[in-house]
Design a protein around this motif. Structure first.
Motif, mmCIF file in Angstrom:
data_model
loop_
_atom_site.group_PDB
_atom_site.id
_atom_site.type_symbol
_atom_site.label_atom_id
_atom_site.label_comp_id
_atom_site.label_asym_id
_atom_site.label_seq_id
_atom_site.Cartn_x
_atom_site.Cartn_y
_atom_site.Cartn_z
ATOM 1 N N ASP A 125 0.950 -1.289 0.000
ATOM 2 C CA ASP A 125 -0.006 -0.095 0.022
ATOM 3 C C ASP A 125 0.984 1.324 0.239
ATOM 4 O O ASP A 125 1.902 1.152 0.775
ATOM 5 N N ASN A 136 -6.116 14.657 2.494
ATOM 6 C CA ASN A 136 -5.589 15.266 1.299
ATOM 7 C C ASN A 136 -5.904 16.525 0.915
ATOM 8 O O ASN A 136 -7.047 16.539 0.261
ATOM 9 N N ALA A 161 0.278 10.280 2.480
ATOM 10 C CA ALA A 161 -0.391 9.441 1.155
ATOM 11 C C ALA A 161 0.001 7.980 1.014
ATOM 12 O O ALA A 161 0.291 7.514 0.140
ATOM 13 N N SER A 162 0.382 7.349 2.356
ATOM 14 C CA SER A 162 0.597 6.144 2.469
ATOM 15 C C SER A 162 -0.401 5.496 3.573
ATOM 16 O O SER A 162 0.056 6.028 4.893
ATOM 17 N N PHE A 216 -7.808 10.043 10.697
ATOM 18 C CA PHE A 216 -7.407 9.798 9.395
ATOM 19 C C PHE A 216 -8.504 10.034 8.563
ATOM 20 O O PHE A 216 -9.500 9.309 9.043
ATOM 21 N N TYR A 243 -10.259 10.013 4.321
ATOM 22 C CA TYR A 243 -10.144 9.715 2.966
ATOM 23 C C TYR A 243 -11.947 9.899 2.782
ATOM 24 O O TYR A 243 -12.550 8.823 2.498
ATOM 25 N N GLU A 267 -8.226 -2.702 2.670
ATOM 26 C CA GLU A 267 -7.698 -1.393 3.418
ATOM 27 C C GLU A 267 -8.645 -1.032 4.664
ATOM 28 O O GLU A 267 -8.151 -1.088 5.762
#
Ligand code: P6P
Length: 340
Positions: free
Chosen positions: A121, A214, A250-251, A266, A268, A286
């Motif tokens: 990943d 991000n 970005a990992s 975290f 996303y 994931e």
């Protein structure tokens, strides 16, 4: 625990003692996890060679997600496949890198588990020498399907996982694992070639001053996410009354490991850019394993609208929004989604 002054506890001893603690000694699960750990050691060696190993750069192929594969993506996937096909613990495997689940070759015995993994990943970070990792999830195969497993057998909600873990290939190689009785960390002793217990029963602080997202996607975010991040960036003069810090590797493995280590949130989240695909990150290999680990460490993991581990999967490679980490922060973001 001060590793230098206490007798080292290796992965095998820990798993045997841990399985006694939860009352069921499942040798097959222990052996499966030891095989995965050994495969991660081999991946760590390959990743650690960098430019000297001739394994940097693109493989010249795309994976099932339509993403350009790195040479190390392919190598890591091969290492995990080869390590797990002969052990006799698995009915089948599934990987981010392969469209269909892989059945155990007929010359090998089958077992009662299903293994899913993202072999490497964050691999877009490899060429710039930033931490990457392996994520894995273990499910039980329906007993009447161990000889003839199919894709539907993998489509179980995350609460059904019997084990989950990740290995982060950073300055040190660290394996973080749960079999449903807390979260435990093992550091690779490169001289011995063994994973040594370096932290047990890890707990994530319920509050934090650190978020990971991000921020270049901010124009695509939904209102609840914009509200949450704006409040964080408003700092001590804003509604939160405290300053926040931002990190984004970005990992996912590196970002989640930071949260396992010191707390944080975290994100996303669902956004206009990924809405058509259902999100950015994959549920089965994931979001689910990371959510199991985070919840076992006292954190929370939702899509913003529902608990990730409750999602009934419909496709092996389906994607979901992910908000996970320090419990009180995840609950705040989720509450903002409910308020609309
Ligand atoms: P972006 C890596 O490709 C990954 O799947 C996760 O590890 C990581 O959190 C995310 O994508 C990074 O996405 O859009 O910031 O490149």
């Amino acid at each position: 625990m001060t590793p230098s002054t206490q007798k080292p506890i290796f992965l095998t001893q820990f798993l045997i003692e841990e399985q006694r603690a939860i009352g069921e000694v499942k040798p097959d699960l222990r052996l499966l996890l030891e095989i995965v750990a050994r495969a991660c050691k081999r991946i760590s060696i390959a990743v650690g060679k960098g430019a000297l190993g001739g394994v940097l750069g693109d493989a010249g192929s795309d994976n099932v997600q339509g993403e350009a594969q790195k040479k190390l993506d392919v190598l890591s996937n091969d290492i995990l496949m080869e390590a797990n096909e002969w052990g006799g613990h698995l009915a089948a495997l599934a990987s981010e890198e392969m469209d269909e689940p892989v059945m155990i070759p007929s010359q090998y015995p089958k077992g009662g588990y299903l293994l899913l993994f993202d072999p490497l990943d964050g691999s877009s970070n490899i060429d710039v020498n930033i931490s990457v990792g392996t994520i894995f999830s273990v499910l039980s195969c329906p007993p009447d399907h161990t000889l003839t497993p199919c894709e539907d057998d993998f489509l179980q909600p995350g609460v059904k996982q019997v084990a989950a873990g990740y290995t982060v290939y950073g300055p040190s190689t660290v394996l973080v694992l749960t079999i449903g009785n807390g979260v435990h960390q093992f550091t690779l002793d490169r001289e011995l070639g063994s994973f040594v217990l370096t932290q047990s029963h890890i707990r994530i602080p319920e509050d934090t001053r650190e978020f990971a997202i991000n921020a270049s996607n901010s124009r695509y975010w939904e209102a609840p996410v914009k509200r949450y991040i704006d409040e964080c960036t408003a700092g001590k003069d804003g509604p939160r009354g405290k300053d926040f810090n931002m990190r984004w590797v970005a990992s996912m493995v590196a970002d989640v490991h930071r949260i396992i280590t010191r707390g944080g949130v975290f994100m996303y989240p669902m956004d206009e850019k990924s809405r058509e695909k259902g999100g950015k990150l994959r549920l089965m290999y994931e979001a689910n394993p990371m959510s199991f680990i985070i919840e076992q460490a006292g954190g929370a993991a939702t899509t913003g609208r529902e608990r990730i581990l409750d999602i009934q999967p419909s496709k092996l490679h389906q994607r979901v929004p992910v908000i996970l980490g320090s419990k009180n922060e995840v609950e705040r973001v989720t509450a903002y989604h409910k308020e609309g």
